[in-house]
Design a protein around this motif. Sequence first.
Motif, PDB file in Angstrom:
ATOM      1  N   GLY A  18       6.761   0.404   3.600  1.00  0.00           N
ATOM      2  CA  GLY A  18       7.054   0.417   2.172  1.00  0.00           C
ATOM      3  C   GLY A  18       8.379  -0.254   1.895  1.00  0.00           C
ATOM      4  O   GLY A  18       9.089  -0.689   2.818  1.00  0.00           O
ATOM      5  N   PRO A  19       8.783  -0.330   0.603  1.00  0.00           N
ATOM      6  CA  PRO A  19      10.026  -1.020   0.235  1.00  0.00           C
ATOM      7  C   PRO A  19      11.271  -0.457   0.918  1.00  0.00           C
ATOM      8  O   PRO A  19      12.217  -1.186   1.199  1.00  0.00           O
ATOM      9  CB  PRO A  19      10.113  -0.827  -1.277  1.00  0.00           C
ATOM     10  N   ASP A  20      11.277   0.847   1.198  1.00  0.00           N
ATOM     11  CA  ASP A  20      12.425   1.469   1.859  1.00  0.00           C
ATOM     12  C   ASP A  20      12.110   1.841   3.306  1.00  0.00           C
ATOM     13  O   ASP A  20      12.721   2.755   3.869  1.00  0.00           O
ATOM     14  CB  ASP A  20      12.867   2.705   1.078  1.00  0.00           C
ATOM     15  N   GLY A  21      11.122   1.151   3.888  1.00  0.00           N
ATOM     16  CA  GLY A  21      10.751   1.407   5.277  1.00  0.00           C
ATOM     17  C   GLY A  21       9.764   2.541   5.455  1.00  0.00           C
ATOM     18  O   GLY A  21       9.472   2.929   6.587  1.00  0.00           O
ATOM     19  N   LEU A  23       6.553   4.801   5.995  1.00  0.00           N
ATOM     20  CA  LEU A  23       5.328   4.608   6.772  1.00  0.00           C
ATOM     21  C   LEU A  23       4.281   5.656   6.413  1.00  0.00           C
ATOM     22  O   LEU A  23       3.334   5.870   7.164  1.00  0.00           O
ATOM     23  CB  LEU A  23       5.640   4.676   8.267  1.00  0.00           C
ATOM     24  N   ASP A  24       4.442   6.304   5.268  1.00  0.00           N
ATOM     25  CA  ASP A  24       3.545   7.393   4.896  1.00  0.00           C
ATOM     26  C   ASP A  24       2.102   6.947   4.694  1.00  0.00           C
ATOM     27  O   ASP A  24       1.184   7.756   4.752  1.00  0.00           O
ATOM     28  CB  ASP A  24       4.066   8.143   3.671  1.00  0.00           C
ATOM     29  N   PHE A  25       1.887   5.650   4.497  1.00  0.00           N
ATOM     30  CA  PHE A  25       0.512   5.167   4.337  1.00  0.00           C
ATOM     31  C   PHE A  25      -0.301   5.345   5.618  1.00  0.00           C
ATOM     32  O   PHE A  25      -1.520   5.427   5.577  1.00  0.00           O
ATOM     33  CB  PHE A  25       0.489   3.694   3.895  1.00  0.00           C
ATOM     34  N   ILE A  26       0.369   5.443   6.769  1.00  0.00           N
ATOM     35  CA  ILE A  26      -0.344   5.573   8.043  1.00  0.00           C
ATOM     36  C   ILE A  26      -1.041   6.923   8.137  1.00  0.00           C
ATOM     37  O   ILE A  26      -2.241   6.998   8.413  1.00  0.00           O
ATOM     38  CB  ILE A  26       0.622   5.380   9.234  1.00  0.00           C
ATOM     39  N   ALA A  27      -0.304   7.996   7.886  1.00  0.00           N
ATOM     40  CA  ALA A  27      -0.876   9.340   8.007  1.00  0.00           C
ATOM     41  C   ALA A  27      -2.031   9.564   7.048  1.00  0.00           C
ATOM     42  O   ALA A  27      -2.997  10.257   7.379  1.00  0.00           O
ATOM     43  CB  ALA A  27       0.210  10.392   7.792  1.00  0.00           C
ATOM     44  N   GLY A  28      -1.969   8.977   5.873  1.00  0.00           N
ATOM     45  CA  GLY A  28      -3.019   9.169   4.889  1.00  0.00           C
ATOM     46  C   GLY A  28      -4.230   8.283   5.095  1.00  0.00           C
ATOM     47  O   GLY A  28      -5.198   8.354   4.341  1.00  0.00           O
ATOM     48  N   SER A  29      -4.212   7.445   6.129  1.00  0.00           N
ATOM     49  CA  SER A  29      -5.280   6.464   6.320  1.00  0.00           C
ATOM     50  C   SER A  29      -6.403   6.909   7.232  1.00  0.00           C
ATOM     51  O   SER A  29      -7.440   6.283   7.279  1.00  0.00           O
ATOM     52  CB  SER A  29      -4.687   5.165   6.879  1.00  0.00           C
ATOM     53  N   SER A  30      -6.189   7.975   7.988  1.00  0.00           N
ATOM     54  CA  SER A  30      -7.192   8.358   8.970  1.00  0.00           C
ATOM     55  C   SER A  30      -7.189   9.861   9.196  1.00  0.00           C
ATOM     56  O   SER A  30      -6.153  10.514   9.064  1.00  0.00           O
ATOM     57  CB  SER A  30      -6.912   7.636  10.294  1.00  0.00           C
ATOM     58  N   ASP A  31      -8.341  10.360   9.559  1.00  0.00           N
ATOM     59  CA  ASP A  31      -8.457  11.765   9.945  1.00  0.00           C
ATOM     60  C   ASP A  31      -8.448  11.926  11.458  1.00  0.00           C
ATOM     61  O   ASP A  31      -8.742  12.993  11.976  1.00  0.00           O
ATOM     62  CB  ASP A  31      -9.766  12.358   9.393  1.00  0.00           C
ATOM     63  N   SER A  32      -8.123  10.867  12.198  1.00  0.00           N
ATOM     64  CA  SER A  32      -8.122  10.923  13.656  1.00  0.00           C
ATOM     65  C   SER A  32      -7.155  11.992  14.143  1.00  0.00           C
ATOM     66  O   SER A  32      -6.073  12.190  13.577  1.00  0.00           O
ATOM     67  CB  SER A  32      -7.728   9.568  14.256  1.00  0.00           C
TER      68      SER A  32
END
Length: 193
Positions: A18-21, A23-32
Motif C-alpha cells: 500500500g501507499p505506506d507499505g 501489506l494487509d491485502f495479503i491476509a484478506g486474499s486467502s483462507d489458506s
Amino acid sequence: MRKVVVQEFVTLDGFAAGPDGELDFIAGSSDSDANGGEFVDDQLAFLETVDTILLGSVTYRMFAEYWPRQTVETEGIADALNATPKVVFSKTVGRAAWGDWEEPRVVAGSASEEVRRLKGEPGKDLVVWGSLSLADSLMRDGLVDEYRLWVCPVLLGRGRRLFEHGLETHWLKRLETKTYDGVVAVRYEVARP
C-alpha cells in the motif's frame, strides 16, 4: 549457476504494498492455513531449493520483528525460513539480529555486485522477499532469473509497484500456474537471448 528468484505477493492491479507499505491485502486474499496445507507444503518445497534470503533494510526490520518469534505451530514455514541464511543490504543497519537464530550478514556496498558474486558461488538459489527497492535494483541490472508472483484478488488502486516505470523489456516464459483459495500463483523464468 545459482538463480535469483523474486517472490512477491501482488494485487491484480500490480501493487506489492500500500501507499505506506501496508501489506494487509495479503491476509484478506486467502483462507489458506498458515500452519499447513498445500500452500505451506509448496513453500517448504521451495525453501529446500534456496540457501540464501536477500532482504532490504525495511523488510529485514519487519521480518526480524515477526519471524524469529514464530514456530511451526504458528507458521508452518517458520523453522525453514528462520534457519535459512540471510543477507541484509543496508547502509543504515549495523548488526542484523534474528532472535535466537543465526544473524543475517549485512552488506553496505553494492547489492548488484554482491548478488553477482553470490550467483557465481556454488550453492542453491537465492530469493528476494519483499524488499521492493532491492528487487528493482536487481531487475534493472539483469540479475533476476525467475519471478514467483502470488496475485491476490484485490484492486488496491495505489501503493508501491513491484515493476516500476522505466524497466527495460524482459520476455518471460511461464513455468507454472496454480491457485490457492483465490490467490493465483504464477511462476516465470526470464528468457535470456
